[in-house]
Design a protein around this motif. Structure first.
Motif, PDB file in Angstrom:
ATOM      1  N   GLU A  19      14.800 -29.915 -12.530  1.00  0.00           N
ATOM      2  CA  GLU A  19      14.242 -28.564 -12.487  1.00  0.00           C
ATOM      3  C   GLU A  19      15.356 -27.612 -12.106  1.00  0.00           C
ATOM      4  O   GLU A  19      16.105 -27.878 -11.191  1.00  0.00           O
ATOM      5  N   GLU A  20      15.421 -26.527 -12.815  1.00  0.00           N
ATOM      6  CA  GLU A  20      16.407 -25.523 -12.462  1.00  0.00           C
ATOM      7  C   GLU A  20      15.783 -24.607 -11.441  1.00  0.00           C
ATOM      8  O   GLU A  20      15.331 -23.523 -11.761  1.00  0.00           O
ATOM      9  N   ASP A  21      15.648 -25.085 -10.190  1.00  0.00           N
ATOM     10  CA  ASP A  21      14.979 -24.196  -9.258  1.00  0.00           C
ATOM     11  C   ASP A  21      15.885 -23.642  -8.172  1.00  0.00           C
ATOM     12  O   ASP A  21      15.436 -23.256  -7.131  1.00  0.00           O
ATOM     13  N   SER A  22      17.140 -23.614  -8.450  1.00  0.00           N
ATOM     14  CA  SER A  22      18.020 -22.868  -7.577  1.00  0.00           C
ATOM     15  C   SER A  22      19.243 -22.440  -8.374  1.00  0.00           C
ATOM     16  O   SER A  22      19.578 -23.057  -9.371  1.00  0.00           O
ATOM     17  N   PHE A  23      19.840 -21.345  -7.957  1.00  0.00           N
ATOM     18  CA  PHE A  23      21.106 -20.953  -8.572  1.00  0.00           C
ATOM     19  C   PHE A  23      21.973 -20.343  -7.492  1.00  0.00           C
ATOM     20  O   PHE A  23      21.484 -19.938  -6.439  1.00  0.00           O
ATOM     21  N   THR A  24      23.261 -20.335  -7.741  1.00  0.00           N
ATOM     22  CA  THR A  24      24.194 -19.760  -6.794  1.00  0.00           C
ATOM     23  C   THR A  24      24.613 -18.391  -7.306  1.00  0.00           C
ATOM     24  O   THR A  24      25.030 -18.254  -8.448  1.00  0.00           O
ATOM     25  N   CYS A  25      24.443 -17.397  -6.457  1.00  0.00           N
ATOM     26  CA  CYS A  25      24.835 -16.038  -6.837  1.00  0.00           C
ATOM     27  C   CYS A  25      26.341 -16.015  -7.099  1.00  0.00           C
ATOM     28  O   CYS A  25      27.116 -16.437  -6.247  1.00  0.00           O
ATOM     29  N   VAL A  26      26.727 -15.553  -8.284  1.00  0.00           N
ATOM     30  CA  VAL A  26      28.150 -15.559  -8.640  1.00  0.00           C
ATOM     31  C   VAL A  26      28.934 -14.501  -7.875  1.00  0.00           C
ATOM     32  O   VAL A  26      30.153 -14.500  -7.874  1.00  0.00           O
ATOM     33  N   HIS A  27      28.220 -13.589  -7.225  1.00  0.00           N
ATOM     34  CA  HIS A  27      28.911 -12.525  -6.496  1.00  0.00           C
ATOM     35  C   HIS A  27      29.097 -12.836  -5.017  1.00  0.00           C
ATOM     36  O   HIS A  27      30.121 -12.492  -4.445  1.00  0.00           O
ATOM     37  N   CYS A  28      28.102 -13.460  -4.372  1.00  0.00           N
ATOM     38  CA  CYS A  28      28.234 -13.702  -2.930  1.00  0.00           C
ATOM     39  C   CYS A  28      28.032 -15.165  -2.555  1.00  0.00           C
ATOM     40  O   CYS A  28      28.101 -15.510  -1.388  1.00  0.00           O
ATOM     41  N   ASN A  29      27.818 -16.030  -3.561  1.00  0.00           N
ATOM     42  CA  ASN A  29      27.698 -17.474  -3.329  1.00  0.00           C
ATOM     43  C   ASN A  29      26.431 -17.865  -2.568  1.00  0.00           C
ATOM     44  O   ASN A  29      26.357 -18.954  -2.018  1.00  0.00           O
ATOM     45  N   THR A  30      25.444 -16.988  -2.508  1.00  0.00           N
ATOM     46  CA  THR A  30      24.175 -17.304  -1.872  1.00  0.00           C
ATOM     47  C   THR A  30      23.354 -18.185  -2.805  1.00  0.00           C
ATOM     48  O   THR A  30      23.350 -17.966  -4.012  1.00  0.00           O
ATOM     49  N   ILE A  31      22.693 -19.184  -2.231  1.00  0.00           N
ATOM     50  CA  ILE A  31      21.816 -20.018  -3.049  1.00  0.00           C
ATOM     51  C   ILE A  31      20.444 -19.364  -3.088  1.00  0.00           C
ATOM     52  O   ILE A  31      19.859 -19.055  -2.049  1.00  0.00           O
ATOM     53  N   VAL A  32      19.968 -19.102  -4.285  1.00  0.00           N
ATOM     54  CA  VAL A  32      18.662 -18.468  -4.469  1.00  0.00           C
ATOM     55  C   VAL A  32      17.729 -19.495  -5.071  1.00  0.00           C
ATOM     56  O   VAL A  32      18.054 -20.130  -6.065  1.00  0.00           O
ATOM     57  N   PHE A  33      16.561 -19.671  -4.444  1.00  0.00           N
ATOM     58  CA  PHE A  33      15.599 -20.632  -4.952  1.00  0.00           C
ATOM     59  C   PHE A  33      14.638 -19.953  -5.905  1.00  0.00           C
ATOM     60  O   PHE A  33      14.187 -18.837  -5.676  1.00  0.00           O
ATOM     61  N   VAL A  34      14.382 -20.651  -6.990  1.00  0.00           N
ATOM     62  CA  VAL A  34      13.515 -20.129  -8.038  1.00  0.00           C
ATOM     63  C   VAL A  34      12.339 -21.087  -8.176  1.00  0.00           C
ATOM     64  O   VAL A  34      12.523 -22.300  -8.186  1.00  0.00           O
ATOM     65  N   LYS A  35      11.150 -20.527  -8.254  1.00  0.00           N
ATOM     66  CA  LYS A  35       9.974 -21.373  -8.436  1.00  0.00           C
ATOM     67  C   LYS A  35      10.002 -21.992  -9.824  1.00  0.00           C
ATOM     68  O   LYS A  35      10.497 -21.371 -10.764  1.00  0.00           O
TER      69      LYS A  35
END
Ligand SMILES: [Zn+2]
Ligand SMILES: [Zn+2]
Length: 90
Positions: A19-35
């Motif tokens: 599942e692609e339920d997270s991505f890393t922000c390319v600008h600040c490297n924050t991990i964002v969780f996606v439902k």
């Protein structure tokens, strides 16, 4: 450190589903969780300047800034500052 998007989920029956339920922000490297089944772009945005073959997702904070400031460039700036400080003798 892994920069791959998404991770495998193990279900109750022991099956692993990707599942692609997270991505890393390319600008600040924050991990964002996606439902699951949610469009990652809804959790922030896509930076058109950073996008290449695949879309470059950014967090809501960076989307709000409205500028393109890739994390790699931030690192390079930090490194440059470190070198400068060494050169000046701090
Ligand atoms: Zn960000
Ligand atoms: Zn960008």
């Amino acid at each position: 450190m892994r920069r791959a998007q998404g991770y495998g989920l193990t279900t109750m029956d022991g099956k692993v589903i990707e599942e692609e339920d997270s991505f890393t922000c390319v600008h600040c490297n924050t991990i964002v969780f996606v439902k699951p089944k949610q469009d990652p772009a809804e959790m922030g945005g896509v930076c058109r300047l950073c996008s290449g073959l695949s879309p470059a997702y950014i967090c809501q904070h960076c989307e709000g800034l409205g500028t393109c400031d890739p994390f790699e460039k931030k690192l390079l700036r930090m490194e440059a500052r470190g070198k400068l400080m060494k050169a000046v003798g701090i």
